[in-house]
Design an enzyme around this catalytic site. Structure first.
Site, short mmCIF file in Angstrom:
data_model
loop_
_atom_site.label_atom_id
_atom_site.label_comp_id
_atom_site.label_asym_id
_atom_site.label_seq_id
_atom_site.Cartn_x
_atom_site.Cartn_y
_atom_site.Cartn_z
N ARG A 1 -0.61 11.01 13.16
CA ARG A 1 0.84 11.23 13.13
C ARG A 1 1.49 10.40 12.02
O ARG A 1 1.26 9.21 11.91
CB ARG A 1 1.46 10.88 14.49
CG ARG A 1 1.17 11.92 15.55
CD ARG A 1 1.69 11.50 16.91
NE ARG A 1 0.92 10.41 17.49
CZ ARG A 1 1.17 9.89 18.69
NH1 ARG A 1 2.18 10.34 19.41
NH2 ARG A 1 0.41 8.91 19.15
N GLY B 1 0.81 -1.21 0.00
CA GLY B 1 0.00 0.00 0.00
C GLY B 1 0.84 1.25 0.00
O GLY B 1 1.89 1.33 -0.65
N CYS C 1 5.04 5.20 15.95
CA CYS C 1 6.12 4.27 16.30
C CYS C 1 7.07 3.96 15.16
O CYS C 1 8.27 4.25 15.25
CB CYS C 1 5.52 2.96 16.83
SG CYS C 1 4.69 3.13 18.44
#
Length: 456
Positions: free
Chosen positions: A324, A250, A257
């Site tokens: 994020r 993808g 992380c």
């Protein structure tokens, strides 16, 4: 036990709530006034599946408390550090929040405590912290590394059903005491020295990131040779030595992380005189996947400056409102630079995304509203509600060429094509009957050159 958790983020709040459910008396320290006010008012500052019920129960029975003062943790037997360790532009990890919290504990500690590191820190940090700060305390403060392996969106389940519990320490009694915190969890407890425990977290995340980048490289090669990544990845993942998880091609990984930890480990490697070239390639491949999405749209749509593109999914993965390092946000900024008009929607992350998105990006109230008048659709997050769309209705809302770019290979390709839209996945061959008539295909979509190997 009496436990203090410093930091009420995804890790700290899950740890605090779950420990209170296990019968411990827990105080959670949070310095952000807005977040603290929400918590003290009985509201969660972010979404995490299954957390609300445990949180409410802990607050209700009085076993879960919140404060802004480190002094509130001075009576705790165990102090867990779960503050943020964001990445700096050069790849270094910002450890200032840890140093600040531990400094206050050292200054105010009145009796022996276990200092348990849940935040992700570079290998070797614990020994440095002991020498730099803990050695100055007036009472014994024992340092233990206890890395977390919680996935956003399934963090509560991961807490109760972990693959392993890792504890790093050099004092046997302290390690045993910490292990008792997890007495109600059926999982192997793996003990080791502090530095090794710190390395486990980095190594695990780097390996998983490597699997993602590897399958994306195979997907890109599939497009060149006319293969389909879906059956390829499925068959590769059936090998017990490899496993099928993290083999979904993808737009690449995101979140709090993987990007931070891969860059952090690369920085640690460089500082120690080692060129971790494999990890550098993992990071490069992941960054490139965003650009490949732009190239696909440009190849299918031609000129982009007069086009409207709908981006469905802003969270870095389904099941969370965390944006994020979201691939979607990077791609949106790339498209805006090309003069594209952007319409977006996400089931959970709209509020968070709107704080970062430029004002010219249209934030829709729902999936179908976002699609109205768009030339192309990019699915950037594999939310279940995007996979079951009424594609006949989608076609009516969109404008030619009605391109669907499946950035997560999660959509029903045949159904989309059957309804007269143009489908393009990642690592999937483009079908001639599914192409608009006046497009310029990118190089990866052209007839492949097939080499014939006659010898090994």
């Amino acid at each position: 036990m009496r436990i203090a958790v410093i930091g009420a983020g995804y890790v700290g709040l899950v740890a605090a709530a779950c420990l209170s459910r296990s019968g411990h008396e827990v105080v959670c320290i949070e310095k952000d006034e807005g977040k603290l006010a929400e918590l003290q008012d009985g509201r969660l500052p972010f979404y995490e599946a299954g957390l609300a019920e445990i949180f409410t129960a802990g607050v209700g029975k009085g076993s879960l408390h919140f404060s802004s003062e480190v002094a509130a943790c001075l009576d705790a037997e165990v102090v867990m550090i779960a503050v943020g360790t964001p990445a700096r532009p050069d790849g270094r990890i910002d450890l200032s929040q840890i140093y600040g919290a531990v400094s206050r504990i050292v200054e105010q500690a009145r009796f022996p405590q276990l200092i348990v590191m849940k935040s992700t820190v570079p290998p070797g940090f614990g020994e440095n912290l002991k020498a730099r700060l803990l050695s100055r305390a007036g009472v014994p403060l024992t340092y233990l590394a206890n890395p977390e392996f919680l996935r956003e969106g399934s963090a509560v389940r991961d807490w109760y059903y972990p693959d392993r519990i890792v504890i790093g320490g050099d004092q046997e009694l302290a390690v045993a005491k910490l292990a008792r915190l997890y007495a109600d969890i059926d999982a192997p407890v793996v003990t080791m020295d502090v530095g090794s425990a710190e390395m486990v977290k980095y190594a695990a995340n780097a390996f998983l990131a490597t699997k993602i980048s590897f399958i994306n490289e195979i997907a890109n090669l599939c497009e060149l040779v006319g293969a389909d990544i879906l059956p390829v990845a499925r068959a590769v993942g059936m090998d017990r030595r490899i496993g099928g998880e993290f083999l979904q091609a993808g737009l690449g990984y995101g979140g709090s992380c993987f990007p931070k930890d891969t860059c952090g480990l690369d920085f640690v490697s460089t500082c120690n005189g080692y060129a971790f070239n494999l990890l550098k390639a993992v990071i490069e491949v992941n960054n490139r996947q965003r650009v490949l999405a732009l190239r696909k749209l440009r190849g299918m749509l031609g000129t982009l400056h007069d086009k409207t593109v709908c981006v469905l999914g802003l969270a870095f993965k389904p099941g969370t409102d965390d944006i994020r390092e979201s691939p979607a946000l990077d791609i949106i900024n790339l498209l805006l630079d090309e003069g594209v008009k952007i319409r977006v929607y996400d089931p959970l992350a709209m509020k968070n995304a709107q704080r970062l998105l430029p004002p010219e990006v249209y934030s829709a109230s729902g999936t179908m509203a976002a699609l109205e008048g768009c030339h192309a659709l990019l699915v950037a997050t594999a939310w279940p509600e995007f996979t079951g769309l009424d594609w006949t209705a989608v076609k009516e809302l969109m404008r030619p060429p009605r391109l669907v770019l499946d950035g997560r290979n999660c959509l029903p390709a045949e159904e989309i094509i059957k309804n007269g839209l143009v489908y393009q996945g990642v690592g999937r061959p483009a079908k001639p009957e599914n192409q608009p008539g006046n497009i310029i295909l990118p190089k990866s979509d052209r007839t492949p050159f097939r080499c014939q190997v006659t010898r090994c």
